[in-house]
Design a protein around this motif. Structure first.
Motif, PDB file in Angstrom:
ATOM      1  N   HIS A   1      70.605 -60.862  16.371  1.00  0.00           N
ATOM      2  CA  HIS A   1      69.699 -60.109  16.002  1.00  0.00           C
ATOM      3  C   HIS A   1      68.689 -59.486  17.370  1.00  0.00           C
ATOM      4  O   HIS A   1      67.678 -58.639  17.757  1.00  0.00           O
TER       5      HIS A   1
ATOM      6  N   LEU B   1      67.311 -55.875  19.170  1.00  0.00           N
ATOM      7  CA  LEU B   1      66.231 -55.073  17.866  1.00  0.00           C
ATOM      8  C   LEU B   1      65.149 -55.111  18.780  1.00  0.00           C
ATOM      9  O   LEU B   1      64.534 -54.539  18.284  1.00  0.00           O
TER      10      LEU B   1
ATOM     11  N   ILE C   1      61.778 -52.221  19.283  1.00  0.00           N
ATOM     12  CA  ILE C   1      60.944 -52.783  18.564  1.00  0.00           C
ATOM     13  C   ILE C   1      59.700 -52.988  20.147  1.00  0.00           C
ATOM     14  O   ILE C   1      58.862 -52.357  19.437  1.00  0.00           O
TER      15      ILE C   1
ATOM     16  N   ALA D   1      65.782 -63.648  13.004  1.00  0.00           N
ATOM     17  CA  ALA D   1      65.579 -61.918  12.794  1.00  0.00           C
ATOM     18  C   ALA D   1      64.347 -61.401  11.579  1.00  0.00           C
ATOM     19  O   ALA D   1      63.419 -60.243  11.859  1.00  0.00           O
ATOM     20  N   LEU D   2      64.143 -62.494  10.699  1.00  0.00           N
ATOM     21  CA  LEU D   2      62.579 -62.129  10.009  1.00  0.00           C
ATOM     22  C   LEU D   2      61.581 -62.180  10.144  1.00  0.00           C
ATOM     23  O   LEU D   2      60.709 -61.754  10.695  1.00  0.00           O
TER      24      LEU D   2
ATOM     25  N   LEU E   1      60.451 -59.949  12.516  1.00  0.00           N
ATOM     26  CA  LEU E   1      60.728 -58.172  11.980  1.00  0.00           C
ATOM     27  C   LEU E   1      59.192 -58.508  11.525  1.00  0.00           C
ATOM     28  O   LEU E   1      58.376 -57.858  11.346  1.00  0.00           O
ATOM     29  N   SER E   2      58.649 -59.994  10.892  1.00  0.00           N
ATOM     30  CA  SER E   2      57.171 -59.885  10.880  1.00  0.00           C
ATOM     31  C   SER E   2      55.916 -60.507  11.999  1.00  0.00           C
ATOM     32  O   SER E   2      54.881 -59.571  11.301  1.00  0.00           O
TER      33      SER E   2
ATOM     34  N   TRP F   1      55.224 -56.483  12.355  1.00  0.00           N
ATOM     35  CA  TRP F   1      55.158 -55.979  11.375  1.00  0.00           C
ATOM     36  C   TRP F   1      53.617 -56.911  11.712  1.00  0.00           C
ATOM     37  O   TRP F   1      52.630 -56.364  10.984  1.00  0.00           O
TER      38      TRP F   1
ATOM     39  N   PHE G   1      67.451 -59.628   2.466  1.00  0.00           N
ATOM     40  CA  PHE G   1      66.984 -58.403   2.851  1.00  0.00           C
ATOM     41  C   PHE G   1      65.813 -58.139   1.887  1.00  0.00           C
ATOM     42  O   PHE G   1      64.784 -57.727   2.841  1.00  0.00           O
TER      43      PHE G   1
ATOM     44  N   LEU H   1      61.895 -58.594   2.471  1.00  0.00           N
ATOM     45  CA  LEU H   1      60.786 -57.615   3.171  1.00  0.00           C
ATOM     46  C   LEU H   1      60.006 -56.802   1.415  1.00  0.00           C
ATOM     47  O   LEU H   1      58.909 -56.569   1.731  1.00  0.00           O
TER      48      LEU H   1
END
Length: 316
Positions: free
Chosen positions: A63, A66, A70, A213-214, A217-218, A221, A280, A284
């Motif tokens: 990941h 990404l 971002i 990866a999460l 993203l978190s 977020w 995912f 999510l």
């Protein structure tokens, strides 16, 4: 100190000497990271070449690519705050900039590319602090330090075995909920009736890759949310249990598919695509639910925007 409400003040800050300093500083920073090859096999890679090659399944950092877009989005999102922040030279920025440069030099001496890449956001942050002041540095701090999430760290892989065991237990328990009789042998899930060959929950199925990866993203977020700081921390940390649950549901779905469908299809096609269909979406949706609980309202509420507009109109 410059007046942030005066556009001319920002134009005055970007003088010819300041632009020259930014360009020359960028070129000097690019030289050790792009021109010096001291890392990788036989010292044949520069810092970024090593980083790009390290984004592979073996490190569970696929990941990593990404992170760059971002970071760009977070800086773009904060652009108005960066522009309005008072600009001034602050010598305290050198207290971060100089040690980070020393770390960069030491990384070539000891041959540690992680140290070199880890020093990059600190160098940029120290430079922003020195050239533009503490408020600009504070705004840019999280987006720049977010870069650390794309640097592979071997210590994270030590948790792979534990995650393998958890995923195996989830697959066994999830299958039993749908009437699938299985038993466990280490990290192998076997059919009691012998309907299909054993599924080995290997390191790639442990969920470590998805967890990293999460977490990325978190973190983004939580940063972009308008929650209080402690709520941002809760939202960020919720990625860990959500990743474990999402991967467990995925493993259980493979077991159920093998029992009631085609075992070969479950082991190949369903194994490869179940992450997109289960992991995912579950994670999510889980993050959205946690955010809604912390915010006290559904973040996808169609009336939320109308409420904000009404409040702004009343304030005016």
């Amino acid at each position: 100190m410059m007046d942030s409400s005066n556009p001319a003040a920002h134009e005055k800050f970007l003088t010819a000497p300041m632009l020259a300093a930014l360009v020359s500083g960028g070129l000097l920073l690019a030289w050790p990271y792009l021109a010096i090859a001291e890392f990788g096999p036989g010292g044949s890679q520069n810092g970024f070449q090593w980083l790009f090659s390290a984004w592979n399944p073996e490190t569970d950092y696929e990941h990593g690519w990404l992170v760059i877009p971002i970071i760009a989005f977070m800086l773009y999102h904060a652009r108005h705050c960066i522009i309005r922040a008072p600009k001034r030279i602050d010598w305290r920025g050198l207290l971060l900039f100089v040690p980070a440069c020393i770390l960069l030099m030491l990384s070539f001496r000891v041959g540690q590319p992680r140290v070199a890449m880890g020093a990059l956001p600190l160098i940029l942050l120290g430079g922003a602090w020195y050239l533009a002041g503490p408020q600009t540095a504070r705004i840019c701090a999280f987006p720049l330090l977010f870069f650390w999430l794309c640097i592979p760290l071997p210590s994270f892989q030590q948790a792979t075995v534990e995650l393998q065991i958890i995923a195996t237990q989830f697959g066994h328990l999830g299958g039993s909920l749908f009437g699938v009789d299985t038993y466990l042998q280490g990290t192998n899930i076997r059919s009691t009736e012998g309907h299909w060959d054993a599924f080995n929950i290997a390191g790639g199925c442990s969920g470590m890759r998805s967890l990293m990866a999460l977490i990325m993203l978190s973190a983004a977020w939580a940063y972009l949310s308008d929650l209080k700081f402690w709520k941002k921390c809760v939202l960020f940390l919720s990625a860990i249990p959500l990743a474990v649950i999402g991967n467990g549901v995925r493993i259980a779905s493979i077991v159920v598919m093998a029992e009631y469908g085609d075992a070969r299809f479950a082991a190949k096609t369903w194994h490869d695509w179940s992450g997109l269909l289960f992991f995912f979406p579950i994670c999510l949706l889980g993050l959205a639910c946690v955010h809604s609980l912390l915010a006290g309202e559904m973040i996808w509420n169609p009336f939320r925007r109308k409420k904000v507009v009404v409040k702004m109109n009343k304030a005016q």
